[in-house]
Write an enzyme that holds these catalytic residues in place. Structure first.
Site, PDB file in Angstrom:
ATOM      1  CG  HIS A  36      -5.061   3.298   0.629  1.00  0.00           C
ATOM      2  ND1 HIS A  36      -4.651   2.118   0.243  1.00  0.00           N
ATOM      3  CD2 HIS A  36      -6.616   3.920   0.196  1.00  0.00           C
ATOM      4  CE1 HIS A  36      -5.695   1.656  -0.408  1.00  0.00           C
ATOM      5  NE2 HIS A  36      -6.588   2.354  -0.400  1.00  0.00           N
TER       6      HIS A  36
ATOM      7  CB  SER B 123      -9.639   0.144  -0.437  1.00  0.00           C
ATOM      8  OG  SER B 123      -8.707   1.103  -1.732  1.00  0.00           O
TER       9      SER B 123
ATOM     10  CG  ASP C 146      -2.099   0.519   0.729  1.00  0.00           C
ATOM     11  OD1 ASP C 146      -2.348   1.762   0.699  1.00  0.00           O
ATOM     12  OD2 ASP C 146      -3.012  -0.210   0.359  1.00  0.00           O
TER      13      ASP C 146
END
Length: 907
Positions: A272, A442, A247
């Protein structure tokens, strides 16, 4: 987005091999359709000689080209070629291979074993459609040069390839050693020359920039039933399984990963990856309800690299540290079978226990060239379209599809996404011991990755710690998924919404087998369906050979499943119509032979009792033999309560979502609860038959004998075990810290007869003491160590236990303790004023034997807000706290070996 457009590249064949561009399939069934273009395959074996091959086909002491057979060669022929060092490198559809043969290869041998055609590879066929379009985005440009990725044949070394490119004045930007891949910067006018170099296998634009797929779900996923956190239930936490977060940078710090986190990146201040990691593997140490799927797995964090050839990823896969990867990133849209797709498929073949999990993307609404408008064919990137990987669709907590979730088909009509999971509006971890609301595919993908880790552990517990083949795990997930969308698979949900409970039961019950099949052969397997079965699902799945980049269709080895019941009725698998039409793509699945996918399922409702024969035929196995897995689901219960299902801790007046599974019911669902272990029942509500959840406002009925019952007509199920309704203490504080002990106190809970104190251990919050009052003193080893602590209330007589409250942080240091002379002198020498404060705080140390001191200020969550060092002890330190929220803070002062912590109140 800025683009640079060149005129389309024209590359003329230098042999009799003619390139025919066509928007429809070739009239001649022997011709090759590749990336939308058609290449003629003349029947020339009768007159072929090796001296007809051009210099551009010579490589080392042999030739590279395309070879076509009259029919797919048998396994005997495939083995004969291997024995004679005749390398069939990759399969191209229509009985054609990319080959490398020694220059002395017998034409007679080829002729006698079914060869029809031998031709050189036209340079045009080595260039991707995007590269040939001449329409390049900014990220594919380096000044006036084009940035491309080149694959070269394994028969040459990287030194040879780089030297040959140097002769053409081509710049090598990146060498992926041992992968036979180079990134290059090339002039636009050298594409023809480059493509006709014999060692060149494939050239494509460099991959598009990585874009995170942004915008809770344990009960929807049924993962709660795998990790019950009770003595009697399943406790699959993914322990011993390595999961990888590929990521945007470092994860944490966060106590939800205590003792299990390895960051292999220096990129900081990104969130994230934190959100992904928390859903996949957070332990819920800070807030128990925020626990992720695989709360005991080992978490490795690396930077996302789109080509999957970065050293951290390869090293962790190759040394066995990681079994499951998660990548919630996009690279382009509906990119087809790219070199990256081939890489991830090949990695699964090279390491059969490896499972790559991807988000499907949030690009629904984008027209990505499939031909059916903006609502279809927009799976992002090429890697997600791999055959041996999982791409995940995004649903809300109630199982409805999020509008933005990318839809299939894959570029060649295969079923994508593979499966669906809750990713929208999940609460997950963030940096510095905080949480964030996280969403998009995600968030859906790490749910699947985490559940897979739980299944890996379940398999290992039954097989001496061995890791399972990822093919078995993927097949299990697909075959046990809850029906969603149209009946059967579809291009929105894939095979349905993940059901971890049914998946783990399949593994535990051993309802699977494996075998292999060769070209033209058929294996028959017999499976007994017992009485009381309301639905049976048979699925065959295989990790397919990696296809050639640009292949369409991408399927290499094609197996067929046919099921015969005890009365000799035959059943074919689900199939979808991939015709690029929005109406057709939304149609429910029908049944028939499937020649696109490497997964096939036969579903039978109300099956007859007896033995069922499963015929697995090698319909087209050009690279064999092909191993496959059969998994089968025997569903006997029409209704199954899944949440709450035993041991849960609910709080009064808090909304909780009840979940249940159903098969073949028609009546509405009646929900009831019992607070006396089933002696009597109270109505909750009635919901329509097409609804499988209900958000319940938990009643103010404290106890530990709660059950939920769901009824549909004559079918009914009850929670497997009782759950709790109880309150948690709202306040807990550390009130004293001494050399070898710490004292805590908390707010009372009505009817509680004892309390458990938790402190953070090596990995998890652990009970360190029990008290019958609202305070406790427990031993500690070092008063300067920071502490995380929480408390839960319980009543052993009445049999209930509440959830522990949110963990609280103490930065460390002596607090309000009668201490030794030297420590007491240091504490007395400190001044901190005003307290309470509003704007500024002054700190001084009257003991001038210390030349300087350090100050650290932390909030109650443990976040360090200020850190000042080497403050001159001849002056008074001034701390600005005007931007602090009202509350309690901890000020730690250290001078030499002396340290003290004082409580500061901000008003």
């Amino acid at each position: 987005m800025a683009k640079i457009t060149f005129s389309k590249i024209k590359i003329f064949s230098f042999l009799t091999l003619m390139l025919v561009f066509s928007l429809t399939f070739a009239q001649n069934s022997n011709d090759i359709r590749f990336q939308g273009e058609t290449y003629e395959m003349p029947e020339n074996i009768a007159t072929f000689q090796w001296n007809q091959m051009p210099e551009s086909a010579r490589l080392n002491n042999g030739y590279v080209g395309w070879i076509q057979f009259y029919e797919t060669p048998t396994q005997q022929v495939q083995d004969l070629f291997k024995q004679n060092n005749l390398q069939l490198l990759e399969y191209i559809p229509h009985q054609t291979y990319l080959f490398y043969f020694p220059e002395n290869t017998s034409i007679t041998l080829l002729k006698n074993n079914g060869v029809r055609t031998i031709v050189p590879v036209d340079g045009n066929a080595k260039l991707s459609a995007k590269l040939k379009s001449g329409d390049y985005d900014y990220w594919a440009m380096n000044g006036d040069n084009i940035l491309v990725t080149l694959q070269y044949h394994k028969n040459v070394t990287d030194t040879y390839a780089i030297n040959e490119l140097g002769r053409q004045q081509i710049i090598v930007k990146q060498n992926y050693k041992e992968q036979h891949i180079l990134d290059l910067s090339i002039p636009n006018n050298c594409l023809e020359t480059l493509s006709n170099l014999s060692f060149v296998k494939w050239v494509d634009l460099v991959v598009a920039p990585a874009v995170p797929d942004d915008t809770r779900g344990r009960s929807l996923h049924r993962a709660n039933s795998l990790d019950t956190q009770t003595g009697a239930g399943r406790n699959y936490t993914g322990e011993g399984i390595g999961v990888m977060v590929r990521d945007d940078g470092r994860v944490g710090p966060h106590i939800d990963f205590e003792g299990r986190l390895t960051n292999l990146t220096n990129v900081a201040n990104q969130s994230h990856g934190d959100g992904v990691a928390g859903i996949m593997a957070g332990a819920g140490n800070l807030i128990p309800s925020n626990r992720g799927m695989a709360a005991g797995s080992d978490v490795y964090v690396v930077n996302y690299q789109s080509n999957f050839l970065d050293n951290p990823t390869l090293n962790l896969i190759n040394d066995g540290s990681v079994q499951i990867t998660n990548s919630s990133y996009s690279n382009g849209c509906n990119d087809g079978y790219t070199s990256i797709t081939r890489t991830v498929d090949q990695q699964t073949l090279d390491t059969p226990t490896l499972l790559h999990v991807f988000s499907a993307g949030n690009s629904n609404g984008s027209n990505c060239g499939y031909g059916a408008g903006t609502q279809w064919g927009n799976i992002t990137g090429g890697h997600k379209q791999g055959k041996n990987v999982i791409a995940t669709a995004n649903v809300f907590f109630d199982g409805s599809l999020v509008t933005s979730s990318s839809r299939g088909p894959a570029h060649d009509g295969r079923i994508k996404p593979d499966i669906a999971a809750n990713g929208q509006n999940q609460i997950s971890t963030n940096e510095n011991n905080t949480y964030q609301t996280f969403g998009g595919t995600s968030g859906a993908a790490p749910g699947i990755a985490g559940i897979s880790a739980q299944l890996y552990q379940a398999y290992g517990d039954l097989h001496g710690g061995d890791f399972p083949p990822s093919a078995l795990i993927k097949a299990t997930l697909l075959n046990t998924a809850n029906e969603a969308g149209n009946v059967g698979p579809d291009y929105k949900f894939g095979w349905g919404i993940v059901n971890a409970l049914q998946a783990v039961k399949l593994i535990e019950d051993g309802r699977y087998l494996s075998d292999e099949v060769s070209q033209g052969n058929t294996n028959t397997h017999t499976i007994n369906v017992p009485s009381g079965t309301t639905q049976v699902r048979f699925m065959v799945y295989w990790s397919d050979q990696a296809a050639s980049p640009g292949a369409d269709p991408a399927l290499v080895n094609d197996l067929d499943l046919v099921v015969t019941d005890p009365s000799s009725n035959t059943y074919e698998p689900w199939i979808l119509d991939p015709t690029p039409d929005p109406v057709t793509l939304n149609n429910p699945a029908t049944n028939g032979p499937d020649h696109l996918n490497n997964v096939e399922q036969v579903l039978i409702n109300d099956p007859a009792v007896g033995n069922y024969e499963l015929d697995i035929t090698g319909f087209n196995v050009p690279v064999g033999p092909q191993e496959y897995y059969i998994v089968y689901e025997l569903i006997s219960e029409h209704v199954v309560m899944t949440y709450p299902n035993g041991g849960e801790h609910f709080q009064p007046f808090i909304a909780e979502t009840i979940h249940w599974d159903e098969v073949n019911t028609t009546d509405d669902f009646v929900l009831e609860y019992s607070n006396n272990n089933g002696s009597s029942w109270n109505n909750i509500t009635t919901v329509p038959n097409d609804t499988h959840f209900y958000t319940w406002s938990v009643p103010d009925e404290v106890g530990g004998n709660l059950l939920i019952r769901v009824t549909s007509g004559s079918f009914q199920d009850v929670s497997d075990a009782t759950f709790n309704i109880a309150r948690s203490p709202l306040v807990i504080n550390v009130i004293q810290v001494c050399e070898d002990s710490a004292t805590f106190e908390w707010s009372d809970i009505d009817d509680a007869d004892s309390y458990d104190l938790y402190m953070l251990g090596e990995k998890y919050m652990e009970v360190v003491g029990t008290s019958s009052t609202n305070s406790i003193t427990v031993p500690i080893t070092n008063p300067d160590d920071p502490m995380w602590f929480a408390v839960s209330a319980k009543n052993d007589t009445e049999g209930w236990e509440g959830e522990r409250n949110r963990a609280k942080f103490y930065a460390g240091g002596i607090l309000d303790c009668l201490i030794g002379v030297s420590e007491n002198e240091f504490d007395n020498a400190l001044s901190l004023y005003p307290n309470p404060a509003t704007s500024e705080v002054y700190i001084s140390l009257s003991d001038k034997t210390y030349s300087n001191f350090d100050i650290t200020i932390a909030n109650s969550l443990g976040q360090v807000l200020q850190n000042k060092t080497n403050i001159d002890n001849t002056s008074i330190a001034t701390i600005n706290v005007s931007n602090y929220a009202s509350g309690i803070y901890f000020v730690t002062i250290k001078a030499g070996e002396s340290i003290a912590t004082k409580k500061l109140v901000i008003q």
